[in-house]
Design a protein around this motif. Structure first.
Motif, PDB file in Angstrom:
ATOM      1  N   ASP A 421      80.908   1.124  98.269  1.00  0.00           N
ATOM      2  CA  ASP A 421      80.541   0.111  99.262  1.00  0.00           C
ATOM      3  C   ASP A 421      81.418   0.181 100.517  1.00  0.00           C
ATOM      4  OD1 ASP A 421      82.935  -0.776  98.301  1.00  0.00           O
ATOM      5  OD2 ASP A 421      82.200  -2.697  97.528  1.00  0.00           O
ATOM      6  N   GLY A 422      82.264   1.208 100.625  1.00  0.00           N
ATOM      7  CA  GLY A 422      83.065   1.391 101.830  1.00  0.00           C
ATOM      8  C   GLY A 422      84.479   0.871 101.732  1.00  0.00           C
ATOM      9  N   VAL A 471      93.015  17.906  96.640  1.00  0.00           N
ATOM     10  CA  VAL A 471      93.926  16.844  97.054  1.00  0.00           C
ATOM     11  C   VAL A 471      93.827  16.686  98.566  1.00  0.00           C
ATOM     12  CG1 VAL A 471      96.309  16.036  97.134  1.00  0.00           C
ATOM     13  CG2 VAL A 471      95.498  17.322  95.147  1.00  0.00           C
ATOM     14  N   ILE A 472      93.567  15.474  99.013  1.00  0.00           N
ATOM     15  CA  ILE A 472      93.490  15.172 100.447  1.00  0.00           C
ATOM     16  C   ILE A 472      94.724  14.355 100.829  1.00  0.00           C
ATOM     17  CG2 ILE A 472      92.163  14.053 102.274  1.00  0.00           C
ATOM     18  CD1 ILE A 472      89.683  14.338 100.482  1.00  0.00           C
ATOM     19  N   VAL A 473      95.505  14.857 101.766  1.00  0.00           N
ATOM     20  CA  VAL A 473      96.648  14.112 102.298  1.00  0.00           C
ATOM     21  C   VAL A 473      96.230  13.503 103.627  1.00  0.00           C
ATOM     22  CG1 VAL A 473      99.010  14.243 103.144  1.00  0.00           C
ATOM     23  CG2 VAL A 473      98.332  15.558 101.136  1.00  0.00           C
ATOM     24  N   VAL A 505      93.862  18.191 104.672  1.00  0.00           N
ATOM     25  CA  VAL A 505      94.692  17.258 105.434  1.00  0.00           C
ATOM     26  C   VAL A 505      93.827  16.573 106.480  1.00  0.00           C
ATOM     27  CG1 VAL A 505      96.664  16.997 106.982  1.00  0.00           C
ATOM     28  CG2 VAL A 505      96.775  18.632 105.097  1.00  0.00           C
ATOM     29  N   VAL A 506      93.973  15.257 106.604  1.00  0.00           N
ATOM     30  CA  VAL A 506      93.288  14.483 107.640  1.00  0.00           C
ATOM     31  C   VAL A 506      94.354  13.932 108.577  1.00  0.00           C
ATOM     32  CG1 VAL A 506      91.777  12.544 108.158  1.00  0.00           C
ATOM     33  CG2 VAL A 506      91.448  13.856 106.047  1.00  0.00           C
ATOM     34  N   ALA A 507      94.287  14.266 109.854  1.00  0.00           N
ATOM     35  CA  ALA A 507      95.262  13.793 110.845  1.00  0.00           C
ATOM     36  C   ALA A 507      94.530  13.304 112.083  1.00  0.00           C
ATOM     37  CB  ALA A 507      96.234  14.915 111.210  1.00  0.00           C
ATOM     38  N   THR A 508      95.060  12.284 112.708  1.00  0.00           N
ATOM     39  CA  THR A 508      94.410  11.676 113.872  1.00  0.00           C
ATOM     40  C   THR A 508      95.058  12.122 115.184  1.00  0.00           C
ATOM     41  OG1 THR A 508      93.872   9.735 112.542  1.00  0.00           O
ATOM     42  CG2 THR A 508      93.739   9.485 114.937  1.00  0.00           C
ATOM     43  N   GLU A 509      96.398  12.244 115.192  1.00  0.00           N
ATOM     44  CA  GLU A 509      97.118  12.530 116.433  1.00  0.00           C
ATOM     45  C   GLU A 509      97.120  14.024 116.741  1.00  0.00           C
ATOM     46  OE1 GLU A 509      98.217  10.252 118.457  1.00  0.00           O
ATOM     47  OE2 GLU A 509      97.580   8.649 117.093  1.00  0.00           O
ATOM     48  N   ASP A 510      96.892  14.360 118.013  1.00  0.00           N
ATOM     49  CA  ASP A 510      96.915  15.762 118.437  1.00  0.00           C
ATOM     50  C   ASP A 510      98.269  16.399 118.156  1.00  0.00           C
ATOM     51  OD1 ASP A 510      94.315  15.566 119.331  1.00  0.00           O
ATOM     52  OD2 ASP A 510      94.867  15.154 121.415  1.00  0.00           O
ATOM     53  N   ARG A 511      99.338  15.625 118.345  1.00  0.00           N
ATOM     54  CA  ARG A 511     100.683  16.172 118.133  1.00  0.00           C
ATOM     55  C   ARG A 511     100.874  16.580 116.676  1.00  0.00           C
ATOM     56  NH1 ARG A 511     105.471  16.607 120.559  1.00  0.00           N
ATOM     57  NH2 ARG A 511     107.377  16.371 119.345  1.00  0.00           N
ATOM     58  N   VAL A 512     100.378  15.766 115.753  1.00  0.00           N
ATOM     59  CA  VAL A 512     100.514  16.088 114.332  1.00  0.00           C
ATOM     60  C   VAL A 512      99.746  17.365 113.999  1.00  0.00           C
ATOM     61  CG1 VAL A 512     100.003  15.296 111.990  1.00  0.00           C
ATOM     62  CG2 VAL A 512     100.918  13.692 113.689  1.00  0.00           C
ATOM     63  N   GLY A 540      87.155  10.221 109.373  1.00  0.00           N
ATOM     64  CA  GLY A 540      87.653  11.557 109.045  1.00  0.00           C
ATOM     65  C   GLY A 540      87.918  11.704 107.557  1.00  0.00           C
ATOM     66  N   LEU A 541      88.467  10.666 106.940  1.00  0.00           N
ATOM     67  CA  LEU A 541      88.732  10.719 105.506  1.00  0.00           C
ATOM     68  C   LEU A 541      87.438  10.849 104.714  1.00  0.00           C
ATOM     69  CD1 LEU A 541      90.543  10.493 103.021  1.00  0.00           C
ATOM     70  CD2 LEU A 541      90.439   7.994 103.266  1.00  0.00           C
ATOM     71  N   ARG A 542      86.387  10.141 105.118  1.00  0.00           N
ATOM     72  CA  ARG A 542      85.135  10.199 104.368  1.00  0.00           C
ATOM     73  C   ARG A 542      84.471  11.573 104.512  1.00  0.00           C
ATOM     74  NH1 ARG A 542      84.047   5.593 102.054  1.00  0.00           N
ATOM     75  NH2 ARG A 542      85.030   3.687 102.831  1.00  0.00           N
ATOM     76  N   ARG A 543      84.614  12.210 105.671  1.00  0.00           N
ATOM     77  CA  ARG A 543      84.091  13.571 105.823  1.00  0.00           C
ATOM     78  C   ARG A 543      84.820  14.533 104.891  1.00  0.00           C
ATOM     79  NH1 ARG A 543      85.271  15.852 110.212  1.00  0.00           N
ATOM     80  NH2 ARG A 543      86.334  14.210 111.417  1.00  0.00           N
ATOM     81  N   ALA A 544      86.143  14.410 104.873  1.00  0.00           N
ATOM     82  CA  ALA A 544      86.929  15.276 104.000  1.00  0.00           C
ATOM     83  C   ALA A 544      86.610  14.993 102.534  1.00  0.00           C
ATOM     84  CB  ALA A 544      88.421  15.064 104.267  1.00  0.00           C
ATOM     85  N   TYR A 545      86.429  13.717 102.202  1.00  0.00           N
ATOM     86  CA  TYR A 545      86.142  13.350 100.805  1.00  0.00           C
ATOM     87  C   TYR A 545      84.773  13.880 100.370  1.00  0.00           C
ATOM     88  CZ  TYR A 545      85.875  10.492  96.586  1.00  0.00           C
ATOM     89  OH  TYR A 545      85.775  10.081  95.277  1.00  0.00           O
ATOM     90  N   ALA A 546      83.785  13.792 101.277  1.00  0.00           N
ATOM     91  CA  ALA A 546      82.445  14.287 100.944  1.00  0.00           C
ATOM     92  C   ALA A 546      82.479  15.792 100.699  1.00  0.00           C
ATOM     93  CB  ALA A 546      81.472  13.948 102.071  1.00  0.00           C
TER      94      ALA A 546
END
Length: 556
Positions: A421-422, A471-473, A505-512, A540-546
């Motif tokens: 359910d999200g 494993v997704i970090v 790995v899921v990251a949001t910041e360009d620097r990371v 982004g996490l849901r794309r990686a999880y799928a």
């Protein structure tokens, strides 16, 4: 909040500013002399530091009520600065003030205000407590009339206590009278003016005792000529600057910390938040002006600032009035100032030192844990036994160590469970990566180099049975990741790969993401396994999880 003299003159504020300025100006005369005495220099240098430093700083400070004066902590640094080893100690003192001012100005221009937040409470508590003890110990000779011998204040204190029979009874009487008056009057409506009354009464008693027993009590005129008029400007000694650099850095640190406390604790005239960096510039200018006119180093004083606010000041005009009052005293009452008794000033400083010791703050640090307590104790001990300018720098170093230690233990890894359910649920991660499952891990805290071992210990183990897992970090909320952490992830990815499992790995910041590339993790796990997050939380996490779920199902 700028320097706009036109905003000072108002019928509504002029009277209150004048009254507050007179109160501060009168109180600052014995206080300034005491600061010079505490610093072990010509007491007049403390008086001139109060006068010129306060007026010079008031031109630029953001805090309209910041009284920039020769604080006790700064005076102790001056006393340990080794000025007596210089060819011209007096000129060395003025050079030290100017050099401190220049460094303060640089700190203000570089916006050093944000660095003050990195000074831990444990360090400041140990330092301030030791300052209070140092003030008391440093005045025992003046209070008892016995000139102690010793390499530092502790040894001199032992010498004073061993030679009780050589204490000067008239000096003790004058000092005790001053202390008693201050203790009695401070809690009353008289307040800080009790300091003035104590010094005046103590000095009158000293004069009477000297009539009975000649030269039994040391007066200001016995150690220095008190000129009638203001001092002429002097130029600094460039040759002494390298020798005075470390004391100047220590004075800068103390002045900026105390100034930041004033900026945060004393309200501005318009109610807006004070600009700590501009206050640094003001303190820097105050030191330069103080040094040019034969004064000692100065910094933001909480006691002086509180006094002028309590006296009803409405604008910074009150600070200029205080300076004018001090100038009048120097011009017209120089002969009277010459009769100030040294034991009376020593008594004033002993009360100041006693009030600086806050057992409740010490107890609070002790309750926070063994590491802060140890840092506080080490800072306290070093401040007592080594020259103060070095103790300050060691305290800063201990603060960095404490900060690193605290941050390295603040990392926590959680397992994230995605519901259909999200919603998301968190739990402790499993001890071992489960086979044939998707495991999402979310680290919290600062991922800088010192926390890498803690982060690695909290990752689940990878065994031979951990096959077919993904494993997704998730690094959302992480602004920067050190290369040490990238190496941890590379080792984790290699262990997963050996067990026929995968790391994403899921990251949001360009620097990371750039740091993951630079550290080699992207090449190790493949660009397709690095997902960029978006402003939509969880996308982004849901794309990686799928994708991970599809991989696990295919392997099954």
């Amino acid at each position: 909040m700028g320097f706009d003299p036109r905003s000072w003159f108002s019928r509504k504020t002029l009277r209150k500013d004048a009254v507050a300025g007179v109160i501060l100006g009168v109180e600052a005369v014995p206080d300034g002399l005491a600061a010079g005495l505490l610093a072990g220099v010509n007491p007049l240098a403390g008086l001139y530091g109060y006068l010129f430093g306060m007026v010079g700083a008031a031109v630029l400070t953001s805090s309209a009520f910041m009284a920039v004066q020769a604080t006790s902590a700064m005076a102790l640094v001056v006393s340990d600065a080794g000025l007596d080893t210089l060819p011209d100690p007096d000129r060395g003192l003025f050079t030290l003030a100017i050099l401190t001012g220049i460094i303060m100005v640089i700190a203000g221009l570089l916006r050093g205000g944000r660095l003050i937040s990195f000074v831990p409470t444990a360090v400041m508590t140990g330092f301030v407590t030791a300052i209070g003890v140092n003030i008391i110990l440093g005045q025992l000779s003046n209070f008892t009339g016995y000139q102690a011998q010793g390499a530092n204040r502790l040894l001199k204190t032992i010498d004073v206590l061993v030679h009780v029979g050589q204490w000067n009874i008239p000096s003790l009487v004058v000092g005790a009278i001053a202390v008693l008056i201050i203790v009695v009057l401070l809690p009353t409506r008289v307040g800080s003016m009790g300091l003035v009354i104590a010094v005046v009464v103590g000095s009158v008693c000293a004069v009477l005792l000297n009539l009975w027993v000649p030269n039994s009590v040391v007066l200001l005129r016995d150690i220095v000529d008190v000129p009638r008029g203001l001092p002429a400007p002097v130029l600094p000694s460039i040759a002494d600057a390298p020798t005075l650099l470390i004391p100047a850095l220590s004075l800068t640190f103390i002045g900026l910390v105390q100034g930041a406390a004033v900026s945060a604790g004393i309200p501005t005239a318009d109610g807006k938040r004070a600009d700590a960096n501009r206050d640094f510039l003001g303190q820097g200018l105050g030191n330069v002006v103080s040094g040019l006119f034969q004064g000692m180093p100065v910094g933001g004083s909480m006691s002086g600032s509180s006094l002028i606010v309590q006296a009803g000041a409405k604008t910074r005009l009150s600070l200029f009035v205080a300076g004018a009052v001090m100038a009048v005293v120097v011009f017209l009452l120089a002969d009277v100032v010459a009769f100030v008794a040294m034991p009376a000033l020593a008594g004033l400083l002993i009360v100041v030192g006693w009030r600086a010791i806050k057992p409740s703050r010490v107890y609070s640090v002790m309750k926070s844990g063994p590491l802060p307590t140890t840092i506080m104790a080490v800072t306290f001990g070093l401040t007592l036994i080594i020259p103060l300018q070095f103790a300050v720098l060691v305290g800063v170093g201990l603060g960095v160590i404490l900060y690193v230690a605290e941050q390295s233990n603040s990392v926590r890894v959680r397992a994230v469970h995605l519901a259909d359910d999200g919603r998301m649920r968190e739990s402790d991660p499993p001890a071992v990566v489960p086979p044939g499952e998707v495991l999402v891990l979310q680290p919290y805290g600062s991922l800088f180099f010192a926390s890498a071992p803690v982060f690695e210990r909290q990752l689940p183990d990878v065994s031979r049975e951990s096959s077919g897992a993904v494993v997704i970090v998730r690094l959302r909320g992480t602004d920067e990741i050190g290369l040490s952490h990238v190496e941890v992830l590379r080792r984790f990815a290699a262990a997963l790969r050996d067990a026929d499992s995968t790391l994403k790995v899921v990251a949001t910041e360009d620097r990371v993401i750039s740091q993951l590339d630079a550290g080699g993790l992207t090449a190790d796990i493949g660009p397709d396994n690095v997902y960029r997050g978006t402003e939509w939380v969880g996308e982004g996490l849901r794309r990686a999880y799928a994708d991970a779920r599809a991989e696990v199902d295919d392997d099954a």
